[in-house]
Scaffold this motif. Structure first.
Motif, PDB file in Angstrom:
ATOM      1  N   SER A  91       0.845  -1.182   0.000  1.00 20.84           N
ATOM      2  CA  SER A  91       0.000   0.000   0.000  1.00 20.84           C
ATOM      3  C   SER A  91       0.888   1.242   0.000  1.00 20.84           C
ATOM      4  O   SER A  91       1.980   1.235   0.584  1.00 20.84           O
TER       5      SER A  91
ATOM      6  N   LYS B 156       0.638   3.928   1.635  1.00 17.85           N
ATOM      7  CA  LYS B 156       0.917   4.440   2.984  1.00 17.85           C
ATOM      8  C   LYS B 156       1.985   3.622   3.710  1.00 17.85           C
ATOM      9  O   LYS B 156       2.645   4.123   4.611  1.00 17.85           O
ATOM     10  N   ASN B 157       2.188   2.357   3.313  1.00 17.38           N
ATOM     11  CA  ASN B 157       3.204   1.528   3.960  1.00 17.38           C
ATOM     12  C   ASN B 157       4.613   1.759   3.430  1.00 17.38           C
ATOM     13  O   ASN B 157       5.567   1.180   3.926  1.00 17.38           O
TER      14      ASN B 157
ATOM     15  N   ILE C   7       5.957   4.730   3.530  1.00 18.01           N
ATOM     16  CA  ILE C   7       6.438   5.918   4.235  1.00 18.01           C
ATOM     17  C   ILE C   7       7.686   5.648   5.084  1.00 18.01           C
ATOM     18  O   ILE C   7       8.543   6.511   5.219  1.00 18.01           O
TER      19      ILE C   7
ATOM     20  N   LEU D 126       2.656  10.282  -1.270  1.00 19.27           N
ATOM     21  CA  LEU D 126       3.256   9.760  -0.033  1.00 19.27           C
ATOM     22  C   LEU D 126       3.180  10.770   1.102  1.00 19.27           C
ATOM     23  O   LEU D 126       2.991  10.402   2.263  1.00 19.27           O
ATOM     24  N   LYS D 127       3.323  12.044   0.769  1.00 17.72           N
ATOM     25  CA  LYS D 127       3.336  13.085   1.800  1.00 17.72           C
ATOM     26  C   LYS D 127       2.005  13.199   2.531  1.00 17.72           C
ATOM     27  O   LYS D 127       1.943  13.795   3.599  1.00 17.72           O
ATOM     28  N   GLN D 128       0.959  12.601   1.987  1.00 21.70           N
ATOM     29  CA  GLN D 128      -0.324  12.562   2.700  1.00 21.70           C
ATOM     30  C   GLN D 128      -0.218  11.727   3.976  1.00 21.70           C
ATOM     31  O   GLN D 128      -0.997  11.897   4.913  1.00 21.70           O
ATOM     32  N   TYR D 129       0.745  10.780   4.000  1.00 20.46           N
ATOM     33  CA  TYR D 129       0.871   9.839   5.116  1.00 20.46           C
ATOM     34  C   TYR D 129       2.014  10.201   6.063  1.00 20.46           C
ATOM     35  O   TYR D 129       2.233   9.505   7.044  1.00 20.46           O
TER      36      TYR D 129
ATOM     37  N   SER E 140      -1.879   3.417  -6.187  1.00 21.38           N
ATOM     38  CA  SER E 140      -1.109   4.457  -6.871  1.00 21.38           C
ATOM     39  C   SER E 140      -1.799   4.737  -8.204  1.00 21.38           C
ATOM     40  O   SER E 140      -2.536   3.892  -8.702  1.00 21.38           O
TER      41      SER E 140
END
Length: 135
Positions: free
Chosen positions: A28, A30-31, A33, A54-57, A105
């Motif tokens: 995922s 988010k993983n 990060i 990625l910066k969302q997480y 993505s």
């Protein structure tokens, strides 16, 4: 503009990369990060888009900012980091590398851009040349 191929994003790393389980085939967004990454100094929409998502997480763990693609390859091949790739740039010759699909993505397009005055025969030649490099 002609869309030649569509591809999802992948994370490229060595088979023994400690941050990703050996049996893992997808990850995922988010993983990613907490995974050490290499990015290229050259700005590509592909890389920029993924970093923005990625910066969302949180803050991506960018360990190496490479000046060129050879440095990116070397860092990944030595198992120091993972890097972003897509099916257009996957190298089938690398048996010690694996490609983990990045779930959720966006899908990326490989396009052929040409000017209004480009002759149809040149466009056809360019299309054929690029198609031979696609996986």
């Amino acid at each position: 503009m002609t869309i030649l191929k569509k591809s999802k994003a992948y994370l490229m790393c060595t088979n023994d990369f400690p941050y990703i389980k050996p049996e893992q085939k997808s990850i995922s967004l988010k993983n990613i990060i907490d995974i050490p990454l290499v990015i290229s100094k050259m700005t590509f929409d592909f890389q920029s888009t993924l970093l923005t998502l990625l910066k969302q997480y949180g803050k991506p763990q960018i360990k190496i900012i490479a000046p060129d693609s050879n440095t990116v390859s070397s860092a990944i091949n030595n198992g120091l980091v993972a890097g972003f790739t897509n099916k257009f740039s996957v190298s089938p010759a690398s048996k010690h590398l694996r490609y983990i699909l990045i779930r959720n993505s966006p899908q990326f397009n490989l396009c052929l851009l040409y000017g209004k005055n480009t002759s149809p025969s040149i466009i056809l030649q360019l299309s054929e040349l690029l198609k031979s490099h696609l996986v």
